[in-house]
Design a protein around this motif. Structure first.
Motif, PDB file in Angstrom:
ATOM      1  N   UNK A 317       0.829  -1.210   0.000  1.00 22.88           N
ATOM      2  CA  UNK A 317       0.000   0.000   0.000  1.00 22.88           C
ATOM      3  C   UNK A 317       0.859   1.253   0.000  1.00 22.88           C
ATOM      4  N   UNK A 318       1.912   1.263   0.784  1.00 24.50           N
ATOM      5  CA  UNK A 318       2.807   2.408   0.789  1.00 24.50           C
ATOM      6  C   UNK A 318       3.479   2.585  -0.576  1.00 24.50           C
ATOM      7  N   UNK A 319       3.824   1.497  -1.221  1.00 24.88           N
ATOM      8  CA  UNK A 319       4.409   1.594  -2.561  1.00 24.88           C
ATOM      9  C   UNK A 319       3.425   2.208  -3.549  1.00 24.88           C
ATOM     10  N   UNK A 320       2.151   1.851  -3.427  1.00 22.47           N
ATOM     11  CA  UNK A 320       1.128   2.418  -4.312  1.00 22.47           C
ATOM     12  C   UNK A 320       0.958   3.910  -4.080  1.00 22.47           C
ATOM     13  N   UNK A 321       0.970   4.337  -2.826  1.00 24.52           N
ATOM     14  CA  UNK A 321       0.835   5.764  -2.521  1.00 24.52           C
ATOM     15  C   UNK A 321       2.010   6.551  -3.097  1.00 24.52           C
ATOM     16  N   UNK A 322       3.218   6.040  -2.944  1.00 22.75           N
ATOM     17  CA  UNK A 322       4.399   6.721  -3.469  1.00 22.75           C
ATOM     18  C   UNK A 322       4.342   6.814  -4.989  1.00 22.75           C
ATOM     19  N   UNK A 344      10.157   7.821   4.583  1.00 22.39           N
ATOM     20  CA  UNK A 344      10.389   7.470   5.983  1.00 22.39           C
ATOM     21  C   UNK A 344       9.231   6.635   6.516  1.00 22.39           C
ATOM     22  N   UNK A 345       8.013   6.945   6.091  1.00 30.22           N
ATOM     23  CA  UNK A 345       6.882   6.090   6.476  1.00 30.22           C
ATOM     24  C   UNK A 345       7.042   4.697   5.905  1.00 30.22           C
ATOM     25  N   UNK A 346       7.527   4.608   4.673  1.00 29.32           N
ATOM     26  CA  UNK A 346       7.768   3.299   4.071  1.00 29.32           C
ATOM     27  C   UNK A 346       8.818   2.519   4.862  1.00 29.32           C
TER      28      UNK A 346
END
Length: 471
Positions: A317-322, A344-346
């Motif tokens: 999900x973090x990869x998709x947001x980025x 940093x969140x990733x």
């Protein structure tokens, strides 16, 4: 005989009316004069006061029906390919601008689109004319092609056009003393060099630059007609992503090595980006994904099907947001503020997955050590050790080695591995073959316990530092 009498009577009758007889030509002339007098309206008949002087009013040539604008302005008498006062001092050309709309700001293309009314003011003595009543004459774009006008262009413009609905949006106003007002409605897309290092907490300053294409400052003096008051904006101008903070004007000289110095006018405006959209679409989802990754710290380490998918889901999900954020941004070579937060969140999400891998690996290592200790220790069946063992060693299952139902301490279940060390030593006291027992406490959930505090605390500290720097 009778016929002669009749003719004589006719002659005598004609002689009797000879006082009223006129030649045929005179009768026709009189008839025409009567008809002309009847056809003439009373306003057109000459009327003179007896004994009063007669004054004739001079007609205004600007209102004469038969006078053409070219003849009135004597366009054919001059060469309008030359600037006014050619060979003399520079022609002063004042400029003012009315900004109608600011249509679009593109971070990807690094440009903006603006619609404006561009007005020029100068004096050309060749266009002066005599007028008693009219203050000025107004023309459309057809006359512009026949006289001299300033050759303005927009520096760093990508696209521009003059509006032509329903006709060309061009106006020319000429005053009797030769002063000229030239106005046109233009839409221009120009370049704006943006610094996105603080995106989306950034403030951008863009400029629209106006300059003469052919005339240097020796021939044409370009200036703002009334300083900052020369730039007017519509109060209804608004943008979805930006807040327009300020409009102001400046004037500078631009130098070209091959042609010389030129006057350049700047329309500067400052834009501040609205952050609320990015809070909803980027920052809040990223924060929630990081918090969701912390849930695995409270799940049993043996629940592999629960902890592994949770960690992988948050990472993806973090990869998709980025990826979504970078898709709408230009490919700049420096790090943006949003990149700092997302990456940093990733890292926090990724470390939560690594944390479980470490817990699982250390737990497996501990179980292997316990099995080896069991194989080395002798059987303790039937031997009671009060206060140390709650069950015999042989009754403990292999998968639950070390779990003796000990109470929880500080909310964390601790496991005890009882190690029975048999030492047969010759003692001075004479006790031979005595066995000493010792118990070792090993906390297999220490990593999870500390992660529950370290991860949230570190992320909160990062947010405090981040927002204090960029906001």
């Amino acid at each position: 005989m009778h016929t002669d009498v009749v003719l004589l009577s006719i002659l005598l009758w004609m002689v009797g009316v000879s006082g009223h007889w006129r030649p045929r030509g005179q009768h026709l002339r009189a008839y025409r004069e009567v008809r002309l007098t009847e056809d003439t309206s009373p306003t057109e008949r000459p009327s003179h006061k007896i004994g009063g002087p007669i004054f004739k009013r001079s007609p205004d040539i600007t209102k004469a029906r038969g006078t053409k604008s070219e003849q009135l302005l004597r366009i054919n008498d001059h060469d309008f390919t030359m600037r006014p006062g050619f060979g003399g001092p520079a022609v002063p050309v004042g400029v003012d601008v009315q900004v109608e709309s600011l249509d679009a700001i593109s971070e990807v293309d690094m440009d903006f689109t603006m619609t404006l009314y561009l007005r020029h003011y100068w004096k050309d003595d060749r266009l002066s004319f005599k007028s008693n009543t009219n203050q000025s004459m107004t023309f459309d774009g057809r006359l512009v092609k026949k006289i001299w006008v300033p050759d303005m262009f927009f520096v760093h413009s990508k696209r521009s056009f003059t509006h032509d609905t329903t006709t060309d949006n061009v106006m020319l106003r000429v005053y009797p003393d030769g002063k000229v007002l030239y106005s046109l409605r233009v839409t221009v897309t120009a370049m704006c060099n943006m610094d996105l290092s603080r995106f989306p907490l950034d403030t951008q300053t863009c400029s629209l630059e106006i300059e003469s294409y052919a005339y240097t400052d020796d021939d044409l003096l370009l200036y703002w007609k009334e300083g900052n008051k020369s730039l007017n904006t519509d109060e209804k101008i608004s943008l979805s992503q930006f807040l327009i903070q300020e409009f102001h004007t400046t004037t500078k000289l631009a130098f070209y090595s091959s042609t010389g110095w030129y006057n350049r006018l700047y329309i500067n405006f400052t834009l501040r980006r609205h952050i609320f959209f990015f809070l909803l679409q980027t920052y809040f989802p990223a924060t929630l994904m990081v918090m969701l990754s912390w849930v695995s710290f409270w799940i049993d380490r043996r629940a592999v099907p629960a902890r592994v998918p949770l960690g992988i889901t948050t990472v993806l999900t973090m990869s998709t947001i980025i990826t979504g954020v970078n898709a709408s941004m230009p490919r700049v070579s420096y790090i943006k503020a949003v990149d700092v937060y997302l990456w940093i969140s990733f890292v926090f999400v990724f470390l939560s997955v690594i944390e479980y891998a470490a817990v699982n690996y250390l737990s497996t290592l501990q179980e292997r050590k316990e099995r080896k200790l069991r194989e080395k220790l002798p059987c303790t069946c039937g031997i009671a050790h009060p206060g140390m063992m709650s069950a015999s060693y042989s009754e403990v299952d292999v998968n639950t080695t070390g779990n003796y139902g000990m109470p929880e301490e500080n909310g964390v279940r601790r496991q005890r591995m009882l190690v029975e060390l048999a030492m047969e030593k010759d003692q001075v006291t004479g006790h031979v073959g005595s066995r000493a027992y010792s118990s070792v406490w090993i906390d297999t959930h220490a990593i999870d316990k500390y992660s529950r505090v370290i991860f949230p605390g570190s992320y909160i500290l990062f947010n405090i530092i981040y927002w204090s720097i960029y906001s």
